[in-house]
Design a protein around this motif. Structure first.
Motif, short mmCIF file in Angstrom:
data_model
loop_
_atom_site.label_atom_id
_atom_site.label_comp_id
_atom_site.label_asym_id
_atom_site.label_seq_id
_atom_site.Cartn_x
_atom_site.Cartn_y
_atom_site.Cartn_z
N ILE A 1 1.49 -5.37 8.52
CA ILE A 1 1.18 -6.50 7.71
C ILE A 1 -0.21 -6.83 8.14
N ILE A 2 -1.03 -6.94 6.88
CA ILE A 2 -2.21 -7.58 7.05
C ILE A 2 -2.21 -8.99 6.15
N ASP A 3 -2.25 -10.05 6.96
CA ASP A 3 -2.40 -11.26 6.47
C ASP A 3 -3.51 -11.89 6.13
N LEU A 4 -3.83 -12.27 5.03
CA LEU A 4 -5.25 -12.87 4.51
C LEU A 4 -5.13 -14.20 3.83
N VAL B 1 -7.93 -13.27 9.88
CA VAL B 1 -7.11 -12.12 9.58
C VAL B 1 -6.24 -12.05 10.52
N SER B 2 -4.69 -11.81 10.23
CA SER B 2 -3.78 -11.62 11.24
C SER B 2 -3.13 -10.31 10.94
N VAL B 3 -2.93 -9.65 11.81
CA VAL B 3 -2.15 -8.25 11.75
C VAL B 3 -1.21 -8.25 12.55
N ARG B 4 0.07 -7.53 11.82
CA ARG B 4 1.22 -7.32 12.93
C ARG B 4 1.33 -5.71 12.95
N LEU B 5 1.47 -5.30 14.24
CA LEU B 5 1.78 -3.81 14.28
C LEU B 5 3.01 -3.52 13.81
N THR B 6 3.10 -2.02 13.45
CA THR B 6 4.40 -1.54 13.31
C THR B 6 5.43 -1.31 14.52
N GLU B 7 6.90 -1.47 14.38
CA GLU B 7 7.55 -1.44 15.65
C GLU B 7 7.16 -0.17 16.50
N ASP B 8 6.72 0.86 16.00
CA ASP B 8 6.42 2.14 17.01
C ASP B 8 5.22 1.79 17.45
N ALA B 9 4.41 1.03 16.81
CA ALA B 9 2.87 0.74 17.30
C ALA B 9 3.19 -0.27 18.31
N MET B 10 4.05 -1.35 18.33
CA MET B 10 4.24 -2.47 19.14
C MET B 10 4.80 -1.85 20.33
N ILE C 1 -8.79 -0.61 8.73
CA ILE C 1 -7.67 -1.54 8.82
C ILE C 1 -6.60 -1.05 7.81
N MET C 2 -6.59 -0.40 6.60
CA MET C 2 -5.67 -0.15 5.71
C MET C 2 -4.99 1.43 5.99
N THR C 3 -5.51 2.08 7.07
CA THR C 3 -5.00 3.28 7.58
C THR C 3 -4.60 3.11 9.07
N ARG C 4 -4.55 1.91 9.31
CA ARG C 4 -4.17 1.95 11.14
C ARG C 4 -2.66 1.69 11.04
N ASP C 5 -2.16 1.79 12.22
CA ASP C 5 -0.70 1.60 12.40
C ASP C 5 -0.26 0.13 12.49
N LEU D 1 0.85 -1.29 -0.05
CA LEU D 1 0.14 -0.02 0.17
C LEU D 1 0.84 1.30 -0.15
N LYS D 2 0.11 2.31 -0.35
CA LYS D 2 1.14 3.76 -0.30
C LYS D 2 1.51 4.09 0.86
N ASN D 3 0.79 3.66 1.90
CA ASN D 3 1.47 4.12 3.44
C ASN D 3 2.67 3.01 3.89
N GLY D 4 2.73 1.90 3.21
CA GLY D 4 3.69 0.98 3.41
C GLY D 4 3.29 -0.27 4.05
N ILE D 5 2.07 -0.35 4.13
CA ILE D 5 1.58 -1.88 4.82
C ILE D 5 1.63 -2.98 3.66
N ASP D 6 2.00 -4.11 3.81
CA ASP D 6 1.87 -5.29 3.13
C ASP D 6 0.62 -6.11 3.37
N VAL D 7 0.03 -6.05 2.37
CA VAL D 7 -1.25 -7.19 2.34
C VAL D 7 -0.98 -8.53 1.62
N ARG D 8 -0.82 -9.58 2.33
CA ARG D 8 -0.38 -10.55 1.89
C ARG D 8 -1.65 -11.52 1.66
#
Length: 286
Positions: free
Chosen positions: A243-246, A252-261, A236-240, A207-214
């Protein structure tokens, strides 16, 4: 006795007049042809002979004075003539239409071509161009490709920067699949920067904001419907998230960014400290 009679007949044969001269000329021609072939001068000789033939044909009124060209939008008139081998001094008589057609079809922009000679001085060319369909990136280079995966331009052309970007080995052969999928889901497509083919097997949307959708290997349409539904309900595509794993159906599995974690862990620790303070206060009261 038979050998003797044969020998007498051979000796009695009289060669035709000027046989020696003809044999000498044949020897010279053969020697010259051999020298041209060994020296690699064949193309130059053919070009010279063709030029002489064109001069003679042009003098007889068979010079190419016009070319009727149809079907070209991306390639210019001059480019078509150059590829077809039509020069200012070409003649209709010695112009090879079949060779011109093969040369045109070998050009990456063209999928088909028709070439006809119209005596005494016209040539008609009709071409079918490939449509730029997507940008394909591999090994750090970007190419413009057609829908069938054929490379049209081997570099990034500013005219086609708006085309969807696909990345990875084998992605060009599956361009129709992923571009068609994104076309069927415009709400998701508007947020996609690139589609990456992983291990020549499955797609990951960047995605344009850097999120990977598998995405899964199969049933891609279902995964895209689920993604669009999640985004409509939870953005979900604008959250922090990183990875969004489909890939697993109905999950649906979601991995937070390092800062969000880090923020999530800090919040958990703060909650734990708050619970500890409350327990301590309750102990003092009792």
């Amino acid at each position: 006795m038979r050998l003797r009679r044969l020998a007498i007949r051979i000796v009695s044969i009289r060669p035709p007049r000027r046989a020696g001269l003809l044999a000498t000329l044949a020897l010279f021609v053969a020697t010259g042809a051999y020298g041209v072939q060994r020296g690699g001068h064949g193309p130059a000789l053919n070009a010279s002979l063709l030029a002489l033939g064109d001069q003679a044909a042009n003098a007889a009124g068979l010079k190419v004075t016009g070319v009727r060209l149809t079907g070209n939008r991306q390639m210019s008139h001059e480019q078509i003539l150059e590829v077809a081998g039509i020069r200012p001094d070409s003649s209709v008589l010695f112009f090879d239409a079949d060779l011109a057609r093969e040369r045109l079809k070998a050009n990456p922009w063209l999928s088909d071509a028709t070439v006809q000679k119209l005596y005494p001085d016209q040539i008609m060319i009709s071409v079918v161009e490939r449509e730029p369909f997507a940008l394909w990136q591999r090994d750090g280079r970007i190419h413009v490709i057609s829908a069938d995966g054929k490379v049209i331009v081997d570099h990034l052309d500013a005219r086609f920067q708006h085309l969807p970007l696909i990345v990875g080995k084998g992605a060009e052969e599956r361009a129709r699949e992923i571009v068609g999928l994104l076309g069927d889901h415009p709400d998701v497509a508007k947020s996609v920067r690139a589609a990456v083919l992983v291990a020549e097997r499955r797609w990951t949307l960047v995605l344009k904001n850097g999120i990977d959708v598998r995405l899964p290997d199969a049933d891609l349409d279902r995964a895209m419907v689920d993604l669009a539904k999640l985004d409509a309900e939870r953005r979900i595509m604008t959250r922090d998230v990183a990875i969004i794993d489909l890939r697993v159906p109905d999950r649906v599995s979601v991995r937070l960014t390092e800062d969000a974690m880090k923020a999530h862990e800090a919040a958990l620790k703060e909650r734990e400290r708050e619970r500890a303070r409350r327990r301590a206060l309750q102990g003092q009261r009792t």
